[in-house]
Motif scaffolding. Sequence first.
Motif, short mmCIF file in Angstrom:
data_model
loop_
_atom_site.label_atom_id
_atom_site.label_comp_id
_atom_site.label_asym_id
_atom_site.label_seq_id
_atom_site.Cartn_x
_atom_site.Cartn_y
_atom_site.Cartn_z
N THR A 1 0.83 -1.20 0.00
CA THR A 1 0.00 0.00 0.00
C THR A 1 0.87 1.25 0.00
OG1 THR A 1 -1.77 -1.16 1.14
CG2 THR A 1 -1.80 1.23 1.27
N ALA A 2 1.93 1.25 0.81
CA ALA A 2 2.82 2.40 0.88
C ALA A 2 3.52 2.65 -0.46
CB ALA A 2 3.85 2.21 1.99
N LEU A 3 3.95 1.59 -1.13
CA LEU A 3 4.56 1.75 -2.45
C LEU A 3 3.57 2.37 -3.43
CD1 LEU A 3 6.54 -1.61 -2.81
CD2 LEU A 3 7.53 0.70 -2.86
N ARG A 4 2.35 1.89 -3.39
CA ARG A 4 1.31 2.43 -4.28
C ARG A 4 1.08 3.92 -4.00
NH1 ARG A 4 -2.00 -1.39 -3.63
NH2 ARG A 4 -1.34 -2.55 -5.45
N LYS A 5 0.98 4.28 -2.72
CA LYS A 5 0.78 5.68 -2.34
C LYS A 5 1.95 6.55 -2.81
CE LYS A 5 -2.11 5.05 1.78
NZ LYS A 5 -2.14 5.18 3.25
N TYR A 6 3.15 6.06 -2.62
CA TYR A 6 4.35 6.81 -2.98
C TYR A 6 4.50 6.95 -4.50
CZ TYR A 6 9.31 8.12 -2.95
OH TYR A 6 10.51 8.76 -3.14
N LEU A 7 4.37 5.83 -5.21
CA LEU A 7 4.63 5.83 -6.65
C LEU A 7 3.46 6.31 -7.50
CD1 LEU A 7 6.52 2.44 -6.78
CD2 LEU A 7 7.53 4.70 -7.21
N GLU A 8 2.23 6.05 -7.05
CA GLU A 8 1.07 6.35 -7.89
C GLU A 8 0.27 7.55 -7.40
OE1 GLU A 8 -1.10 2.66 -8.13
OE2 GLU A 8 0.53 1.66 -9.21
N GLU A 9 0.35 7.84 -6.10
CA GLU A 9 -0.45 8.93 -5.56
C GLU A 9 0.38 10.13 -5.12
OE1 GLU A 9 -3.10 7.33 -2.55
OE2 GLU A 9 -3.43 5.52 -3.76
N GLY A 10 1.69 10.02 -5.24
CA GLY A 10 2.55 11.15 -4.92
C GLY A 10 2.80 11.42 -3.45
N HIS A 11 2.56 10.43 -2.59
CA HIS A 11 2.86 10.64 -1.18
C HIS A 11 4.36 10.87 -1.00
CE1 HIS A 11 -0.89 9.12 1.10
NE2 HIS A 11 -1.24 9.53 -0.10
N THR A 12 4.71 11.75 -0.10
CA THR A 12 6.11 12.03 0.17
C THR A 12 6.67 11.00 1.14
OG1 THR A 12 5.60 13.43 2.08
CG2 THR A 12 5.70 14.52 -0.09
N THR A 13 7.98 10.99 1.25
CA THR A 13 8.64 10.10 2.21
C THR A 13 8.16 10.42 3.62
OG1 THR A 13 10.55 9.92 0.78
CG2 THR A 13 10.87 9.31 3.07
N GLU A 14 7.98 11.69 3.93
CA GLU A 14 7.52 12.08 5.26
C GLU A 14 6.11 11.54 5.53
OE1 GLU A 14 7.45 13.15 9.01
OE2 GLU A 14 9.24 13.19 7.75
N MET A 15 5.25 11.58 4.53
CA MET A 15 3.90 11.03 4.68
C MET A 15 3.96 9.51 4.93
SD MET A 15 2.15 13.22 1.60
CE MET A 15 0.44 12.75 1.76
N ILE A 16 4.87 8.84 4.25
CA ILE A 16 5.04 7.39 4.44
C ILE A 16 5.54 7.13 5.86
CG2 ILE A 16 6.31 5.33 3.69
CD1 ILE A 16 4.11 6.27 1.68
N ARG A 17 6.48 7.94 6.33
CA ARG A 17 6.99 7.79 7.70
C ARG A 17 5.86 7.95 8.72
NH1 ARG A 17 11.63 11.24 6.41
NH2 ARG A 17 13.31 9.82 5.88
N GLN A 18 5.01 8.95 8.49
CA GLN A 18 3.88 9.17 9.41
C GLN A 18 2.93 7.97 9.39
OE1 GLN A 18 2.24 12.94 8.19
NE2 GLN A 18 3.99 14.09 8.98
N ASP A 19 2.67 7.43 8.20
CA ASP A 19 1.84 6.22 8.09
C ASP A 19 2.49 5.06 8.83
OD1 ASP A 19 0.00 7.56 6.51
OD2 ASP A 19 0.54 6.53 4.65
N ALA A 20 3.81 4.94 8.69
CA ALA A 20 4.53 3.83 9.33
C ALA A 20 4.43 3.90 10.85
CB ALA A 20 5.99 3.84 8.90
N ALA A 21 4.40 5.11 11.37
CA ALA A 21 4.30 5.27 12.83
C ALA A 21 2.99 4.72 13.37
CB ALA A 21 4.45 6.74 13.21
N GLN A 22 1.99 4.62 12.51
CA GLN A 22 0.69 4.07 12.89
C GLN A 22 0.47 2.66 12.35
OE1 GLN A 22 -1.05 5.93 15.04
NE2 GLN A 22 0.67 7.35 14.82
#
Length: 145
Positions: free
Chosen positions: A63-84
């Motif tokens: 899901t994180a790869l999809r958000k990053y590569l297809e939806e333009g999520h930043t690394t910081e957004m992925i880090r915040q998601d990872a914290a949860q």
Amino acid sequence: MSETCTKCGAVHTGEKTCESIFGEFLALEFTDPGYGRVHFLTVACYMVQHEGYSDELYVWVQTALRKYLEEGHTTEMIRQDAAQGPGRTKGIRRPADAPPLPKVAWSMTIADVASQMHDAESYCKLIEQWGRTTLKEMGPLVLNR
């Protein structure tokens, strides 16, 4: 003489292994911001292709790869998601006694990136290509085994 990685299928000639290339990549990423901007993809692709993630993390990373590569999520957004995410409670690493994941014939591996890169720009483009390829090929993971 060449050796084939039992996890990802990469063919290595000489002394390098997937793990040693991964270590070299991490060193580049931690010492040069030009390389470091793709750190999330490097770790995610390596861990997915080498069965490093628990089943729960595998699904989360997809899901994180999809958000990053297809939806333009930043690394910081992925880090915040990872914290949860599930890694904070269930663990990140695949248990040694976990059933093996289905084998995937990966069409691009860390060895391909290593053999084609020549500077930070080419490295980042190749890592992004590796990320897109990994996401496309990883398929669903069935947790009800």
